[in-house]
Scaffold this motif. Structure first.
Motif, PDB file in Angstrom:
ATOM      1  N   LEU A  37      48.602 -51.635  -3.871  1.00 27.07           N
ATOM      2  CA  LEU A  37      47.982 -52.798  -3.241  1.00 27.07           C
ATOM      3  C   LEU A  37      48.178 -52.735  -1.734  1.00 27.07           C
ATOM      4  O   LEU A  37      49.189 -52.235  -1.250  1.00 27.07           O
ATOM      5  N   THR A  38      47.202 -53.263  -1.014  1.00 28.69           N
ATOM      6  CA  THR A  38      47.394 -53.427   0.420  1.00 28.69           C
ATOM      7  C   THR A  38      48.407 -54.543   0.663  1.00 28.69           C
ATOM      8  O   THR A  38      48.746 -55.298  -0.263  1.00 28.69           O
ATOM      9  N   TYR A  39      48.866 -54.671   1.901  1.00 29.01           N
ATOM     10  CA  TYR A  39      49.833 -55.732   2.204  1.00 29.01           C
ATOM     11  C   TYR A  39      49.230 -57.104   1.908  1.00 29.01           C
ATOM     12  O   TYR A  39      49.897 -57.960   1.308  1.00 29.01           O
ATOM     13  N   PHE A  40      47.986 -57.303   2.287  1.00 31.57           N
ATOM     14  CA  PHE A  40      47.347 -58.599   2.054  1.00 31.57           C
ATOM     15  C   PHE A  40      47.224 -58.882   0.558  1.00 31.57           C
ATOM     16  O   PHE A  40      47.529 -59.994   0.095  1.00 31.57           O
ATOM     17  N   GLN A  41      46.770 -57.893  -0.204  1.00 33.42           N
ATOM     18  CA  GLN A  41      46.638 -58.075  -1.652  1.00 33.42           C
ATOM     19  C   GLN A  41      47.992 -58.348  -2.301  1.00 33.42           C
ATOM     20  O   GLN A  41      48.113 -59.200  -3.191  1.00 33.42           O
ATOM     21  N   GLY A  42      49.009 -57.621  -1.869  1.00 32.39           N
ATOM     22  CA  GLY A  42      50.343 -57.837  -2.429  1.00 32.39           C
ATOM     23  C   GLY A  42      50.874 -59.220  -2.106  1.00 32.39           C
ATOM     24  O   GLY A  42      51.503 -59.871  -2.958  1.00 32.39           O
ATOM     25  N   PHE A  43      50.604 -59.695  -0.888  1.00 34.60           N
ATOM     26  CA  PHE A  43      51.059 -61.031  -0.504  1.00 34.60           C
ATOM     27  C   PHE A  43      50.412 -62.092  -1.382  1.00 34.60           C
ATOM     28  O   PHE A  43      51.090 -62.992  -1.901  1.00 34.60           O
ATOM     29  N   VAL A  44      49.101 -62.013  -1.573  1.00 32.14           N
ATOM     30  CA  VAL A  44      48.391 -63.001  -2.381  1.00 32.14           C
ATOM     31  C   VAL A  44      48.849 -62.925  -3.834  1.00 32.14           C
ATOM     32  O   VAL A  44      49.037 -63.951  -4.495  1.00 32.14           O
ATOM     33  N   ALA A  45      49.057 -61.708  -4.338  1.00 33.41           N
ATOM     34  CA  ALA A  45      49.496 -61.547  -5.730  1.00 33.41           C
ATOM     35  C   ALA A  45      50.866 -62.182  -5.951  1.00 33.41           C
ATOM     36  O   ALA A  45      51.085 -62.883  -6.955  1.00 33.41           O
ATOM     37  N   LEU A  46      51.792 -61.960  -5.022  1.00 34.03           N
ATOM     38  CA  LEU A  46      53.122 -62.552  -5.155  1.00 34.03           C
ATOM     39  C   LEU A  46      53.066 -64.073  -5.036  1.00 34.03           C
ATOM     40  O   LEU A  46      53.794 -64.783  -5.745  1.00 34.03           O
ATOM     41  N   THR A  47      52.212 -64.567  -4.165  1.00 35.61           N
ATOM     42  CA  THR A  47      52.084 -66.019  -4.008  1.00 35.61           C
ATOM     43  C   THR A  47      51.530 -66.653  -5.267  1.00 35.61           C
ATOM     44  O   THR A  47      52.002 -67.704  -5.716  1.00 35.61           O
ATOM     45  N   LEU A  48      50.520 -66.026  -5.862  1.00 36.83           N
ATOM     46  CA  LEU A  48      49.961 -66.540  -7.121  1.00 36.83           C
ATOM     47  C   LEU A  48      51.002 -66.502  -8.236  1.00 36.83           C
ATOM     48  O   LEU A  48      51.099 -67.449  -9.035  1.00 36.83           O
ATOM     49  N   ALA A  49      51.766 -65.430  -8.307  1.00 40.35           N
ATOM     50  CA  ALA A  49      52.801 -65.331  -9.342  1.00 40.35           C
ATOM     51  C   ALA A  49      53.857 -66.417  -9.156  1.00 40.35           C
ATOM     52  O   ALA A  49      54.328 -67.027 -10.136  1.00 40.35           O
ATOM     53  N   THR A  50      54.227 -66.683  -7.914  1.00 36.82           N
ATOM     54  CA  THR A  50      55.205 -67.737  -7.644  1.00 36.82           C
ATOM     55  C   THR A  50      54.642 -69.108  -7.974  1.00 36.82           C
ATOM     56  O   THR A  50      55.349 -69.979  -8.515  1.00 36.82           O
ATOM     57  N   ASP A  51      53.378 -69.322  -7.656  1.00 41.18           N
ATOM     58  CA  ASP A  51      52.692 -70.566  -8.011  1.00 41.18           C
ATOM     59  C   ASP A  51      52.712 -70.773  -9.520  1.00 41.18           C
ATOM     60  O   ASP A  51      53.006 -71.876 -10.019  1.00 41.18           O
ATOM     61  N   ALA A  52      52.428 -69.712 -10.278  1.00 37.36           N
ATOM     62  CA  ALA A  52      52.460 -69.803 -11.738  1.00 37.36           C
ATOM     63  C   ALA A  52      53.869 -70.107 -12.242  1.00 37.36           C
ATOM     64  O   ALA A  52      54.057 -70.865 -13.205  1.00 37.36           O
TER      65      ALA A  52
END
Length: 434
Positions: A85-100
């Protein structure tokens, strides 16, 4: 599907639908009403720039935009560790996982006996009111640490203190969630573990990185942001002839000109007053009366919801009196309000409603009509007056309801029994037989 599973399934479907919408908004964030790309730019330009410094073992000490405790470095390094993943994609993925994770923790807390799923519903439906902003800020991660800290208090004061300390190392405000811990052993345990965890992590950062405390130098230089309560006063003053201006500095749009430093000082004084009121509540309501006190009173009305209510109240007061009230601050308030609503004993339900309304208006302020706010037009000034008015009302109401809900009541005096002498009893019998 039984009746117990239906609300959880509905919340799951709502979470998936709303987060898909948030992702769609993020993918189209270059639209004029979505900020023309400014929201996502925070991640791929600023956060990624800091990631470059941190990956080489140093905090960006000379960057005036770096204003965060050293724990923020760990959060900003994490997206670069995800493979493929790019840095941006990884950031959004981690944020979504934390939100969940937050949603799941709130659901689990809400399904316990005597609890409510209203908190999970507030988080699921409230976060999308900020449009795509939560996916491009790391405030969701900070909120997760605070939510977990509060919800583990009833089972493990050690875990509560540990998670609060980790949150405070990322952004300072999670330290406030320990304000309402029950007096005695629970408070000593939670605060001790917070201190030990914080000290150990600071030592670790000092050993692994250069300049871990550089953020302290930049915090003191911040001015009055246009979205703060003081900024609202200055925005309205522009319509009365005040000759100030708006400038981008220290990572925010701030006012410059006459009396701005005075407004900043007033904000700091109000923050000190808010802290004093919270201390007065803590020591006046949650400590027992002295053993030699002649005043009789019952124990404070502490419930499972008191720590939750106190956390929301404290963060609200510090947010309202801050010189900077960015839209992502609403993420903190939504998370704490959701924790309050997991308990049927909370006194903060009306406060949560005001927070929800202020969150909806925040998305109109930024990014939709941010140009109006920056140029201090009447629509922009009135929008800020409405949003900050709701927050100020919520803060006052929260403190009032917290104070009343935990106020000790005077103890009932034992009934006085009259002692009759033998001669008095004989006289009563003689009167009754006459």
């Amino acid at each position: 599907m039984n009746r117990r599973q239906l609300p959880i399934a509905s919340l799951t479907a709502a979470w998936l639908a709303t987060r898909a919408l948030m992702l769609w908004l993020l993918a189209h964030n270059t639209a004029p009403l979505l900020g023309r790309g400014a929201v996502a730019r925070e991640v791929w330009r600023l956060y990624f720039h800091w990631y470059g410094h941190l990956s080489h073992g140093a905090f960006p000490a000379h960057d005036t935009l770096w204003q965060y405790p050293p724990g923020a470095g760990a959060v900003l390094l994490a997206p670069g560790l995800l493979p493929g993943l790019t840095y941006f994609q990884g950031f959004v993925a981690l944020t979504l996982a934390t939100d969940a994770l937050i949603a799941a923790v709130l659901v689990r807390a809400g399904t316990r006996p005597g609890r409510s799923l209203l908190g999970a519903a507030l988080w699921t439906g409230g976060l999308p009111l900020l449009l795509h902003i939560p996916l491009a800020r790391y405030d969701v991660e900070v909120t997760a640490l605070s939510v977990v800290s509060l919800l583990t208090l009833s089972r493990s004061t050690r875990a509560c203190g540990t998670f609060a300390a980790l949150g405070a190392l990322v952004k300072a405000w999670p330290a406030l969630v320990l304000l309402g811990t029950p007096r005695g052993r629970d408070t000593r345990s939670a605060w001790t573990w917070a201190a030990v965890t914080g000290s150990a992590c600071l030592a670790l950062f000092a050993g692994l990185f250069n300049n871990p405390l550089a953020f302290l130098r930049q915090q003191g230089s911040r001015g009055v942001q246009i979205e703060s309560l003081g900024g609202t006063a200055l925005s309205l003053a522009r319509h009365g002839g005040w000759r100030g201006s708006v400038r981008y500095q220290y990572g925010a749009m701030e006012f410059t000109g006459p009396y701005v430093s005075a407004v900043a000082t007033v904000s700091l004084v109000l923050t000190a007053v808010a802290f004093a009121l919270l201390l007065l509540w803590r020591w006046g309501h949650l400590l027992p009366a002295p053993a030699n006190s002649k005043t009789r009173r019952s124990a404070p009305r502490w419930t499972e919801a008191t720590p939750y209510d106190a956390a929301l109240c404290a963060v609200l007061l510090f947010t309202v009196t801050s010189r900077v009230v960015s839209p992502q601050y609403m993420i903190w308030l939504l998370g704490l309000a959701a924790v309050c609503l997991t308990s049927r004993h909370t006194a903060q339900r009306p406060v949560a409603a005001l927070v929800l309304a202020a969150t909806a208006i925040s998305a109109v302020v930024y990014p939709t009509l941010y140009g109006e706010v920056v140029h201090c037009t009447w629509p922009g000034s009135l929008l800020m007056l409405l949003r900050n008015g709701l927050l100020a009302s919520a803060a006052v109401m929260s403190l009032t309801r917290l104070w009343r809900s935990t106020r000790p009541t005077p103890a009932q005096a034992p009934p006085v029994t009259e002692t009759r002498t033998g001669s008095a009893l004989l006289a009563d019998r003689a009167l009754s037989t006459s």
